[in-house]
Each structure stands twice: as structure tokens, then as C-alpha cells.
Design an enzyme around this catalytic site. Structure first.
Site, mmCIF file in Angstrom:
data_model
loop_
_atom_site.group_PDB
_atom_site.id
_atom_site.type_symbol
_atom_site.label_atom_id
_atom_site.label_comp_id
_atom_site.label_asym_id
_atom_site.label_seq_id
_atom_site.Cartn_x
_atom_site.Cartn_y
_atom_site.Cartn_z
ATOM 1 N NE ARG A 1 -2.428 -4.883 5.557
ATOM 2 C CZ ARG A 1 -2.808 -5.107 4.300
ATOM 3 N NH1 ARG A 1 -3.485 -6.176 4.007
ATOM 4 N NH2 ARG A 1 -2.506 -4.268 3.345
ATOM 5 C CB THR B 1 2.962 0.655 6.091
ATOM 6 O OG1 THR B 1 1.587 0.377 6.452
ATOM 7 C CG2 THR B 1 3.819 0.277 7.293
ATOM 8 C CG ASP C 1 4.339 -6.513 7.818
ATOM 9 O OD1 ASP C 1 3.634 -6.139 6.856
ATOM 10 O OD2 ASP C 1 3.873 -6.942 8.882
ATOM 11 C CG ASP D 1 -1.491 -0.464 8.010
ATOM 12 O OD1 ASP D 1 -2.357 0.402 7.822
ATOM 13 O OD2 ASP D 1 -1.364 -1.475 7.301
ATOM 14 N NE ARG E 1 -2.183 -4.451 -1.198
ATOM 15 C CZ ARG E 1 -1.851 -3.722 -0.135
ATOM 16 N NH1 ARG E 1 -0.789 -3.999 0.544
ATOM 17 N NH2 ARG E 1 -2.619 -2.707 0.239
ATOM 18 C CG ASP F 1 1.683 -3.030 10.331
ATOM 19 O OD1 ASP F 1 2.479 -2.355 9.656
ATOM 20 O OD2 ASP F 1 0.908 -3.863 9.814
ATOM 21 N N GLY G 1 0.846 -1.205 0.000
ATOM 22 C CA GLY G 1 0.000 0.000 0.000
ATOM 23 C C GLY G 1 0.872 1.243 0.000
HETATM 24 O O1 F6P Z 1 -1.485 -1.399 4.622
HETATM 25 C C1 F6P Z 1 -2.068 -0.184 4.303
HETATM 26 C C2 F6P Z 1 -3.563 -0.327 4.102
HETATM 27 O O2 F6P Z 1 -4.084 0.948 3.807
HETATM 28 C C3 F6P Z 1 -4.309 -0.958 5.280
HETATM 29 O O3 F6P Z 1 -4.555 -0.041 6.316
HETATM 30 C C4 F6P Z 1 -5.554 -1.447 4.591
HETATM 31 O O4 F6P Z 1 -6.132 -2.524 5.291
HETATM 32 C C5 F6P Z 1 -5.049 -1.879 3.242
HETATM 33 O O5 F6P Z 1 -3.828 -1.193 3.022
HETATM 34 C C6 F6P Z 1 -5.979 -1.610 2.097
HETATM 35 O O6 F6P Z 1 -5.434 -2.164 0.958
HETATM 36 P P1 F6P Z 1 -5.911 -1.804 -0.505
HETATM 37 O O7 F6P Z 1 -5.478 -0.402 -0.812
HETATM 38 O O8 F6P Z 1 -5.228 -2.808 -1.357
HETATM 39 O O9 F6P Z 1 -7.409 -1.908 -0.523
#
Ligand code: F6P
Length: 319
Positions: A171, A125, A103, A127, A72, A129, A11
Site C-alpha cells: 500500500r 497486515t 490500522d 504491509d 472492509r 505499516d 486485508g
Molecule cells: O493491506 C494489505 C494489502 O495487501 C496491500 O498491500 C494492498 O495494497 C491491498 O491490501 C490490496 O487490497 P485488496 O486485497 O482489497 O485488493
């Protein structure tokens, strides 16, 4: 090292561009070449390489997102994909790699390092985390985005004397919820690290209403529960109107805060230093205000724990 490759993966996070700029400028300062790899590990498998010059990173320090794009990649999770990645780096004359991401991205970075490529990770990120660092690039901006949204929702919540539930990202982690909830003065903060106690949430809401509060704000981390479910439950149990706002990707965009730009600039530059020192399998971190280099494997094995004291403080201050 002579030619550094760099990619952003997973992300996106505000501040990634400032990190890209730092890697490019610091490398060129030391006489190295820099190759941008577009679309993360996917782009590595497709050899989407672009040479980056000083001017390539002009006017990006204040922009959210990533000029290198991100993805991804499923193929890169396989050993075959990883070997192909190593060969592609070799073909491109790339002898050191900077991976900017969370991560998930560091698992890919570690795989490449194990196959002999010097790799340094830069944690980015929203998050927050990632283990081994107190902060990741993008977290501060995301928290500020959420606080900004809470401020706006407060206006309308007060006017209608309503209960608002705001669902935030993160997340499996509750860091965004906790920091934004505390800064935004939320009544309750629901996070995945602490079991959700709906009776407690309702008790607090009732207590607030009894003492004349005009509105209530509950922050729900997406990893703890669905905001819609919590909204329905409160409505059913209290017979009160609720409104639910899912902030979604609004949290991930916008100009990075000064803190995120500082972090990104320092961490990006440090990544280049580490490659120059012959290091690999390391992630740059910031611990107690100091830049550090931590083993990627170590960082991956330690998720950042939620600050429980802060969570308890938020509960006390919302009395
Ligand atoms: O890891 C960053 C994040 O924004 C999380 O907070 C969230 O769960 C996820 O990515 C959303 O992913 P995507 O943009 O692929 O929907």
C-alpha cells in the site's frame, strides 16, 4: 470479562488463523467463552456470531487466510454503524473484543472503545505499516513469498539476460519491498518513502551490465510507482528489453512462517491477558523482542518509518 468476541478485518494476513487459535485457547483456558464474528465489522452489523470451541480452531495454525473471513466495511465507518455495532455486541453478551487487523481496522476498534466496549487490537497486515510495533503478523510470510518469487525469476532472467521489474504490495509503505529487495539481492529498490530517481536506477543498471552482470532485478513497491511504467521507461531510455511481474495477491497467501506463527500465538494470548486485566483501547505490539501494550490512538498516529539504513545498505551491497 466473561465472553470475548473476536473478528478479523481488512486485508487478510498469513498468521491470522494462528492468532485466532491463540485467542480461543487462551480464553477457554481461563474459563471464558469466545464468540467469532464473521466478516469483520460487516459481520458485526449483521450479527454473524459463531461460538468457538477448542475444536473450532484445530488444524488451522498452518493455514493462511482467516477462518473468520474478512471484509472492509463502509457502513461501520459511520457513527450510526458504530452504535449499531455496540448494541449488537451487547445483545450477544459480548463484554470484550479482540480486533485482528491493520490500522484501518484499529480505527473501527478505537471507535468501539470510545463507546465503552473493552477492545484490544492485534496487528496483522502484510504491509508492516502499523505504529507501536516492530512487526505485524503476516509481514514475514509475505516477504518470504516475494523472495521465493525473486529466486524463481532470477533463473529465467539470467537465461535471457533480461532486466526484470517486480512490483510488490505494501500500500503506502515500502517495508515489503525493502526487506524482500535486500534479501533477494535486487539492484534497485523503489519505495514510496524515498523519491524515485529513475536516472539512478538506469545508472546502476548500466554499471551492472558494464561489469558483465547477466540479469538485473528491480523491486518496485506499489506505493512508489507502477512496475509497468518503470519497465516502459527503462526500455525507452536504454533500448533494452524489460519484463514486468506484478506479484499481487500471491504475496498474501500460503502457510505462515514460524516467525508469524510465534508472533500470532504470543500476541493473541497477550490480548486475552489484557482484557482479563481490565485494559481497553490497547494494541499488542512487539518492540525490541518484548511484547508490549500500546495505546491504539498512539499506534494510529505513528506510522512505522522505513528503515533508511537498510535501504542504503541494500544499495551498497548491490554495487
Ligand atoms: O493491506 C494489505 C494489502 O495487501 C496491500 O498491500 C494492498 O495494497 C491491498 O491490501 C490490496 O487490497 P485488496 O486485497 O482489497 O485488493
Amino acid at each position: 470479562v466473561n465472553r470475548i468476541g473476536m473478528l478479523t478485518s481488512g486485508g487478510d494476513a498469513p498468521g491470522m488463523n494462528a492468532a485466532i487459535r491463540a485467542v480461543v485457547r487462551k480464553s477457554i483456558y481461563h474459563g471464558l467463552e469466545v464468540v467469532g464474528i464473521k466478516r469483520g465489522f460487516d459481520g458485526l452489523l449483521k450479527k454473524e456470531f459463531v461460538k468457538l470451541q477448542l475444536g473450532s480452531v484445530a488444524d488451522i495454525i498452518h493455514r493462511g487466510g482467516t477462518i473468520l473471513h474478512t471484509a472492509r466495511s463502509e457502513e461501520f465507518k459511520t457513527e450510526e454503524g458504530q452504535r449499531k455495532g455496540v448494541n449488537n455486541l451487547r445483545d450477544g453478551g459480548i463484554d470484550g473484543l479482540v480486533v485482528i487487523g491493520g490500522d484501518g481496522s484499529f480505527k473501527g476498534a478505537l471507535a468501539l472503545a470510545k463507546l465503552g466496549v473493552p477492545v484490544i487490537g492485534v496487528p496483522a497486515t502484510i504491509d508492516n505499516d502499523v505504529g507501536g510495533t516492530d512487526l505485524t503478523i503476516g509481514f514475514d510470510t509475505a516477504v518470504n513469498n516475494v523472495v521465493d518469487a525473486i529466486n524463481k525469476i532470477r533463473d529465467t532472467a539470467t537465461s535471457h539476460e533480461r532486466i526484470f521489474i517486480i512490483e510488490v504490495m505494501g500500500r503506502h509503505a515500502g517495508h515489503i519491498a525493502l526487506y524482500a529487495g535486500l534479501s533477494g539481492g535486487a539492484e534497485s529498490i523503489l519505495v514510496p518513502e524515498i523519491p524515485v530517481d529513475i536516472d539512478e536506477v538506469i545508472f546502476k543498471l548500466q554499471r551492472g551490465i558494464n561489469r558483465g552482470k547477466l540479469h538485473s532485478i528491480i523491486i518496485v513497491a506499489e506505493g512508489a510507482a507502477s512496475g509497468l511504467t518503470i519497465g516502459e521507461e527503462i526500455k525507452k531510455r536504454m533500448g533494452q528489453e524489460t519484463r514486468v511481474t506484478i506479484l499481487g495477491h500471491l504475496q498474501r497467501g500460503g502457510t505462515p512462517t514460524a516467525l508469524d506463527r510465534m508472533l500470532a500465538s504470543c500476541m493473541g494470548a497477550k490480548a486475552v491477558d489484557l482484557l482479563l486485566e481490565g485494559e481497553s483501547r490497547k494494541m499488542v505490539g512487539i518492540v525490541n523482542g518484548q511484547l508490549v501494550a500500546v495505546d491504539i490512538e498512539d499506534a494510529l498516529s505513528r506510522k512505522r518509518a522505513l528503515n533508511r539504513e537498510l535501504w542504503e545498505l541494500a544499495a551498497i551491497l548491490a554495487i
